[in-house]
Design a protein around this motif. Sequence first.
Motif, PDB file in Angstrom:
ATOM      1  N   ASP A 110       0.819  -1.205   0.000  1.00  0.00           N
ATOM      2  CA  ASP A 110       0.000   0.000   0.000  1.00  0.00           C
ATOM      3  C   ASP A 110       0.858   1.261   0.000  1.00  0.00           C
ATOM      4  O   ASP A 110       0.530   2.257  -0.665  1.00  0.00           O
ATOM      5  N   ARG A 111       1.974   1.216   0.700  1.00  0.00           N
ATOM      6  CA  ARG A 111       2.858   2.385   0.770  1.00  0.00           C
ATOM      7  C   ARG A 111       3.543   2.630  -0.579  1.00  0.00           C
ATOM      8  O   ARG A 111       3.712   3.778  -1.005  1.00  0.00           O
ATOM      9  N   ASN A 114       0.869   4.050  -2.953  1.00  0.00           N
ATOM     10  CA  ASN A 114       0.636   5.465  -2.635  1.00  0.00           C
ATOM     11  C   ASN A 114       1.753   6.349  -3.176  1.00  0.00           C
ATOM     12  O   ASN A 114       1.503   7.455  -3.667  1.00  0.00           O
ATOM     13  N   ILE A 128       3.302  11.458   2.388  1.00  0.00           N
ATOM     14  CA  ILE A 128       1.972  10.851   2.362  1.00  0.00           C
ATOM     15  C   ILE A 128       1.662  10.340   3.763  1.00  0.00           C
ATOM     16  O   ILE A 128       2.415   9.536   4.314  1.00  0.00           O
ATOM     17  N   ASP A 130      -0.979   8.188   5.778  1.00  0.00           N
ATOM     18  CA  ASP A 130      -2.055   7.227   5.558  1.00  0.00           C
ATOM     19  C   ASP A 130      -2.621   6.794   6.910  1.00  0.00           C
ATOM     20  O   ASP A 130      -1.947   6.151   7.707  1.00  0.00           O
ATOM     21  N   GLY A 132      -4.518   4.426   8.553  1.00  0.00           N
ATOM     22  CA  GLY A 132      -5.055   3.075   8.447  1.00  0.00           C
ATOM     23  C   GLY A 132      -4.943   2.357   9.771  1.00  0.00           C
ATOM     24  O   GLY A 132      -4.991   2.975  10.842  1.00  0.00           O
ATOM     25  N   THR A 135      -0.745   4.335  11.370  1.00  0.00           N
ATOM     26  CA  THR A 135      -0.641   5.655  10.743  1.00  0.00           C
ATOM     27  C   THR A 135       0.777   5.763  10.196  1.00  0.00           C
ATOM     28  O   THR A 135       1.750   5.723  10.957  1.00  0.00           O
ATOM     29  N   THR A 223      -4.376  10.415   3.301  1.00  0.00           N
ATOM     30  CA  THR A 223      -5.330   9.456   2.742  1.00  0.00           C
ATOM     31  C   THR A 223      -5.742   8.501   3.854  1.00  0.00           C
ATOM     32  O   THR A 223      -5.241   8.556   4.974  1.00  0.00           O
ATOM     33  N   GLY A 224      -6.684   7.613   3.555  1.00  0.00           N
ATOM     34  CA  GLY A 224      -7.188   6.705   4.574  1.00  0.00           C
ATOM     35  C   GLY A 224      -8.520   7.190   5.129  1.00  0.00           C
ATOM     36  O   GLY A 224      -8.883   8.360   5.003  1.00  0.00           O
ATOM     37  N   HIS A 242      -8.720  10.571  -0.901  1.00  0.00           N
ATOM     38  CA  HIS A 242      -9.208   9.284  -0.419  1.00  0.00           C
ATOM     39  C   HIS A 242      -8.927   8.143  -1.386  1.00  0.00           C
ATOM     40  O   HIS A 242      -8.884   6.978  -0.979  1.00  0.00           O
ATOM     41  N   THR A 245      -4.652   5.338  -3.177  1.00  0.00           N
ATOM     42  CA  THR A 245      -4.180   3.962  -3.353  1.00  0.00           C
ATOM     43  C   THR A 245      -4.750   3.340  -4.619  1.00  0.00           C
ATOM     44  O   THR A 245      -4.021   2.698  -5.390  1.00  0.00           O
TER      45      THR A 245
END
Length: 267
Positions: A110-111, A114, A128, A130, A132, A135, A223-224, A242, A245
Amino acid sequence: MLLAIDQGNTNTVFALLDGDAIIRKWRISTDEKRTADEYMVWISALLKLSEMSVSDIQGAVIATVVPQGKLNLVLLCRRYFQCDPLVVGDPNVDLGVDVRVHNPQEVGADRLVNAVAADHIYGGPLVIVDFGTATTFDVIGGDGAYLGGVISPGINLSLKALHEAAAKLPRIAVEAPLSDRVTGRSTLEAMQSGVFWGYVGLVDGINERLRAEHATDMKVIATGGLAKIFYGRAKSIDQVDHDLTIAGMRLLFIKNQHKCTPVPDED
């Protein structure tokens, strides 16, 4: 259409894209034991409700941070969508990004996704954030390279630990306060204030240090799911995206789609 599957530790998002437009986005709790057949029962019902069918899906891309869940998602695509999915993190996938860390294989899919999306859309240097299960803060250089980042406990994870470790503290939801008052006048208000303003301080403090460390005024993209409640209160956040990803997964699929082949029907 393209099916993008983003599997996190807490939730798995299935997104259908037509070009760069997200047509549908569905979320299911992550369960590494869920089989390809179980996924198909669920998604086929959603496709039917949207007046679509399996035949509308021509390709698939998967990004997962749950290694045990990867196989069943791949089987889902091969068995029911008749395609060999692109799996972010596999050795044959060209990210188009220079990953400058000691062990690139340790960086979550995911990183990396992104990073690809943020550099393409906004351009580096940037950070970035995120929100999730964890964090995370990921640093992208001016040349688009992934330079590393920071991982801290996620907000809901912190709340769960607080509730489980202190017998008298209730389980609460994260909410943006109606005012900038920090002092809580009840246990509930005190907990909400501590979590919310504590994470505002975490976000702004880490971003300030990252900007100083890299000696540049980096743009910060959040994001997240919880990003929106911190925007405006965490002064270091410049913008919320948002769908960052999903956008990155689409870009990687376009770059590597020649490696995804149709799967022949079983005899």
